[in-house]
Design a protein around this motif. Structure first.
Motif, mmCIF file in Angstrom:
data_model
loop_
_atom_site.group_PDB
_atom_site.id
_atom_site.type_symbol
_atom_site.label_atom_id
_atom_site.label_comp_id
_atom_site.label_asym_id
_atom_site.label_seq_id
_atom_site.Cartn_x
_atom_site.Cartn_y
_atom_site.Cartn_z
ATOM 1 N N GLY A 1 7.691 6.155 6.609
ATOM 2 C CA GLY A 1 8.074 4.889 7.203
ATOM 3 C C GLY A 1 7.655 3.737 6.307
ATOM 4 N N THR A 2 8.503 2.735 6.202
ATOM 5 C CA THR A 2 8.189 1.532 5.431
ATOM 6 C C THR A 2 8.476 0.309 6.291
ATOM 7 N N VAL B 1 9.357 7.493 -1.354
ATOM 8 C CA VAL B 1 10.147 6.285 -1.093
ATOM 9 C C VAL B 1 9.604 5.052 -1.819
ATOM 10 N N GLY B 2 8.606 5.252 -2.679
ATOM 11 C CA GLY B 2 8.066 4.117 -3.410
ATOM 12 C C GLY B 2 7.110 3.290 -2.573
ATOM 13 N N VAL B 3 7.166 1.977 -2.712
ATOM 14 C CA VAL B 3 6.227 1.092 -2.035
ATOM 15 C C VAL B 3 6.486 1.081 -0.529
ATOM 16 N N VAL B 4 5.437 0.778 0.229
ATOM 17 C CA VAL B 4 5.525 0.766 1.690
ATOM 18 C C VAL B 4 6.130 -0.543 2.199
ATOM 19 N N TYR B 5 5.893 -1.650 1.476
ATOM 20 C CA TYR B 5 6.367 -2.963 1.917
ATOM 21 C C TYR B 5 7.426 -3.487 0.947
ATOM 22 N N ASP B 6 8.551 -3.911 1.499
ATOM 23 C CA ASP B 6 9.611 -4.529 0.697
ATOM 24 C C ASP B 6 9.971 -5.872 1.320
#
Length: 253
Positions: free
Chosen positions: A160-161, A25-30
């Motif tokens: 989870g993000t 899902v790429g980065v954890v924080y958006d």
């Protein structure tokens, strides 16, 4: 001979375990900037089977004591007392079908109040599709997919993000208070600031470092760390789209 047989068995197990979806899902924080109302989140499937993914959204609420709780996204009632829309974040679509070595995206739409910063937990959960899952596939396709997964050992890991929704009128006000013994970063604005790529290393030995970390400082909160002799601290102060590298050190003298 026994070692050779064991090695072959482990290799076969490894190959079999790969027979399934493997999502990233790429980065954890958006972060959704104050001027925007939507954000495209992409999911990559590096496995050998199609990934059927449910996207769940919960709002993170902070209690007065600093603890958090996660609750379903609320709805807004119209003048007639019936539900008209959601007050928060929604994923569209909330069901993703991602082919092997393929990529798919869900658009995160925010609706509702943005007078203060809000926080959401996104969960991307691979599932075996069932009849009422709204994936839009036939009974034959579901059966074929289950048979394919049954042929191997499959571990379908979800992720989870955290999604930050900044206020519409975002205001950054980061205040730094430095003394001989400590360094304090206080967030006097109304949106989270980030201390990214936080390094804590020896001045004399550049390889003597603790693991790199990332710190989020929510509005009206602060981060304080001790300045230890012979140590150098560096990080990137991130205020929305603005980034500023900073360095702090304390010599043995």
């Amino acid at each position: 001979m026994k070692q050779a047989v064991l090695w072959i068995g482990l290799c076969l197990m490894s190959l079999t375990a790969q027979a399934g979806p493997l999502i990233n899902v790429g980065v954890v924080y958006d972060y959704l900037e104050g001027s925007r109302s939507s954000y495209l989140k992409r999911v990559f499937n590096g496995g050998t089977s199609t990934a059927f993914i449910k996207v769940n959204v919960l709002e993170i609420l902070y209690n007065p004591d600093g603890t958090t709780r996660e609750v379903p996204v609320a709805s807004i009632a119209n003048d007639k007392g019936t539900t008209s829309s959601r007050d928060g974040l929604m994923a569209s679509p909330s069901r993703l079908i991602v082919p092997a070595n393929g990529r798919q995206g869900t658009r995160l739409l925010f609706m509702g109040q943005r007078d203060k910063e809000r926080y959401f937990r996104l969960r991307f959960i691979p599932v075996v599709p069932e009849k009422d899952d709204n994936f839009g596939i036939s009974d034959e396709e579901r059966a074929e997919y289950k048979d394919h997964l049954a042929a191997g050992i499959n571990v379908m890991a979800g992720y989870g993000t955290v999604f930050f929704v900044r206020p519409k009128d975002t205001r950054f006000d980061t205040r730094i208070n430095e003394t001989v013994e400590q360094y304090q970063v206080r967030n006097a604005g109304n949106s989270t600031v980030v201390l990214d790529e936080f390094h804590d290393c020896s001045i004399a030995n550049a390889t003597d470092c603790v693991p790199t970390t990332k710190h989020h400082i929510l509005p009206e909160r602060q981060l304080t760390f001790e300045k230890k002799p012979g140590r150098r601290y560096s990080f990137v102060l991130v205020e929305g789209l603005d980034k500023k590298p900073l360095k702090v050190e304390k010599t043995n003298g």
